[in-house]
Scaffold this motif. Structure first.
Motif, PDB file in Angstrom:
ATOM      1  N   LYS A 111       0.826  -1.207   0.000  1.00  0.00           N
ATOM      2  CA  LYS A 111       0.000   0.000   0.000  1.00  0.00           C
ATOM      3  C   LYS A 111       0.862   1.259   0.000  1.00  0.00           C
ATOM      4  N   GLY A 112       1.996   1.205   0.648  1.00  0.00           N
ATOM      5  CA  GLY A 112       2.858   2.368   0.761  1.00  0.00           C
ATOM      6  C   GLY A 112       2.881   2.896   2.183  1.00  0.00           C
ATOM      7  N   THR A 113       3.477   4.042   2.347  1.00  0.00           N
ATOM      8  CA  THR A 113       3.593   4.689   3.647  1.00  0.00           C
ATOM      9  C   THR A 113       2.752   5.957   3.643  1.00  0.00           C
ATOM     10  N   GLU A 114       1.926   6.113   4.688  1.00  0.00           N
ATOM     11  CA  GLU A 114       1.122   7.318   4.824  1.00  0.00           C
ATOM     12  C   GLU A 114       1.805   8.255   5.817  1.00  0.00           C
ATOM     13  N   VAL A 115       1.940   9.524   5.440  1.00  0.00           N
ATOM     14  CA  VAL A 115       2.543  10.543   6.295  1.00  0.00           C
ATOM     15  C   VAL A 115       1.486  11.611   6.549  1.00  0.00           C
ATOM     16  N   TYR A 116       1.234  11.897   7.825  1.00  0.00           N
ATOM     17  CA  TYR A 116       0.238  12.898   8.215  1.00  0.00           C
ATOM     18  C   TYR A 116       0.938  14.103   8.817  1.00  0.00           C
ATOM     19  N   LEU A 117       0.477  15.297   8.473  1.00  0.00           N
ATOM     20  CA  LEU A 117       1.015  16.537   9.019  1.00  0.00           C
ATOM     21  C   LEU A 117      -0.111  17.355   9.636  1.00  0.00           C
ATOM     22  N   PHE A 138       0.040  12.404   2.905  1.00  0.00           N
ATOM     23  CA  PHE A 138       0.764  11.998   1.709  1.00  0.00           C
ATOM     24  C   PHE A 138       0.881  10.480   1.692  1.00  0.00           C
ATOM     25  N   LEU A 139       0.684   9.883   0.529  1.00  0.00           N
ATOM     26  CA  LEU A 139       0.907   8.451   0.345  1.00  0.00           C
ATOM     27  C   LEU A 139       2.181   8.303  -0.485  1.00  0.00           C
ATOM     28  N   ILE A 140       3.135   7.566   0.083  1.00  0.00           N
ATOM     29  CA  ILE A 140       4.429   7.389  -0.583  1.00  0.00           C
ATOM     30  C   ILE A 140       4.609   5.919  -0.929  1.00  0.00           C
ATOM     31  N   ARG A 141       4.863   5.670  -2.214  1.00  0.00           N
ATOM     32  CA  ARG A 141       5.132   4.312  -2.692  1.00  0.00           C
ATOM     33  C   ARG A 141       6.459   4.323  -3.435  1.00  0.00           C
ATOM     34  N   GLU A 142       7.348   3.459  -3.018  1.00  0.00           N
ATOM     35  CA  GLU A 142       8.658   3.318  -3.661  1.00  0.00           C
ATOM     36  C   GLU A 142       9.364   4.664  -3.829  1.00  0.00           C
ATOM     37  N   GLY A 143       9.302   5.488  -2.775  1.00  0.00           N
ATOM     38  CA  GLY A 143      10.009   6.760  -2.767  1.00  0.00           C
ATOM     39  C   GLY A 143       9.342   7.894  -3.519  1.00  0.00           C
ATOM     40  N   THR A 144       8.113   7.671  -4.010  1.00  0.00           N
ATOM     41  CA  THR A 144       7.404   8.693  -4.779  1.00  0.00           C
ATOM     42  C   THR A 144       6.060   8.995  -4.123  1.00  0.00           C
ATOM     43  N   ILE A 145       5.714  10.270  -4.040  1.00  0.00           N
ATOM     44  CA  ILE A 145       4.387  10.651  -3.550  1.00  0.00           C
ATOM     45  C   ILE A 145       3.388  10.311  -4.648  1.00  0.00           C
ATOM     46  N   THR A 146       2.475   9.380  -4.340  1.00  0.00           N
ATOM     47  CA  THR A 146       1.513   8.937  -5.344  1.00  0.00           C
ATOM     48  C   THR A 146       0.121   9.511  -5.122  1.00  0.00           C
ATOM     49  N   ASP A 147      -0.135  10.038  -3.926  1.00  0.00           N
ATOM     50  CA  ASP A 147      -1.433  10.639  -3.632  1.00  0.00           C
ATOM     51  C   ASP A 147      -1.255  11.586  -2.456  1.00  0.00           C
ATOM     52  N   TYR A 148      -2.076  12.612  -2.395  1.00  0.00           N
ATOM     53  CA  TYR A 148      -2.012  13.526  -1.264  1.00  0.00           C
ATOM     54  C   TYR A 148      -3.363  14.212  -1.071  1.00  0.00           C
ATOM     55  N   THR A 149      -3.578  14.668   0.171  1.00  0.00           N
ATOM     56  CA  THR A 149      -4.755  15.440   0.536  1.00  0.00           C
ATOM     57  C   THR A 149      -4.278  16.638   1.344  1.00  0.00           C
ATOM     58  N   LEU A 150      -4.730  17.825   0.984  1.00  0.00           N
ATOM     59  CA  LEU A 150      -4.392  19.045   1.718  1.00  0.00           C
ATOM     60  C   LEU A 150      -5.669  19.668   2.251  1.00  0.00           C
ATOM     61  N   ARG A 151      -5.665  20.049   3.515  1.00  0.00           N
ATOM     62  CA  ARG A 151      -6.808  20.719   4.143  1.00  0.00           C
ATOM     63  C   ARG A 151      -6.322  22.069   4.652  1.00  0.00           C
ATOM     64  N   PHE A 152      -6.740  23.108   3.976  1.00  0.00           N
ATOM     65  CA  PHE A 152      -6.246  24.439   4.288  1.00  0.00           C
ATOM     66  C   PHE A 152      -7.061  25.101   5.390  1.00  0.00           C
TER      67      PHE A 152
END
Length: 94
Positions: free
Chosen positions: A3-9, A29-43
């Motif tokens: 699935k990858g690694t999820e990073v939350y800020l 951010f969803l990171i797969r094989e060193g690349t950000i493949t998906d992200y969500t931003l809440r301003f």
């Protein structure tokens, strides 16, 4: 994982963390094989209105936490954002 690694800020305001309502986050951010493949931003944006929150002194907050919850917990000073127009400073047990 496959699935990858999820990073939350989250947000920080004047050096203190901002706790968003629910399990919300500022960015994911969803990171797969060193690349950000998906992200969500809440301003969100914050500005000083001149009003102040009354916050217990650190020693008083620590004593209250010990009385309410004798197991060892961390005491954090942060802002709480419940999605309205203002945030409020206060102590949170982590």
């Amino acid at each position: 994982t496959a699935k990858g690694t999820e990073v939350y800020l989250g947000y920080c305001l004047d050096g203190a963390a901002v706790r968003l309502s629910g399990d919300s986050y500022a960015a994911k951010f969803l990171i797969r094989e060193g690349t950000i493949t998906d992200y969500t931003l809440r301003f969100r944006s914050y500005e000083d209105t001149g009003s102040r929150s009354l916050v217990l002194r650190e020693l008083q907050a620590a004593a209250a936490l010990e009385a309410l919850s004798p197991q060892r917990r961390e005491l954090l000073l942060c802002y709480t954002d419940s999605g309205g127009d203002t945030v409020e400073a206060g102590w949170v047990a982590g």
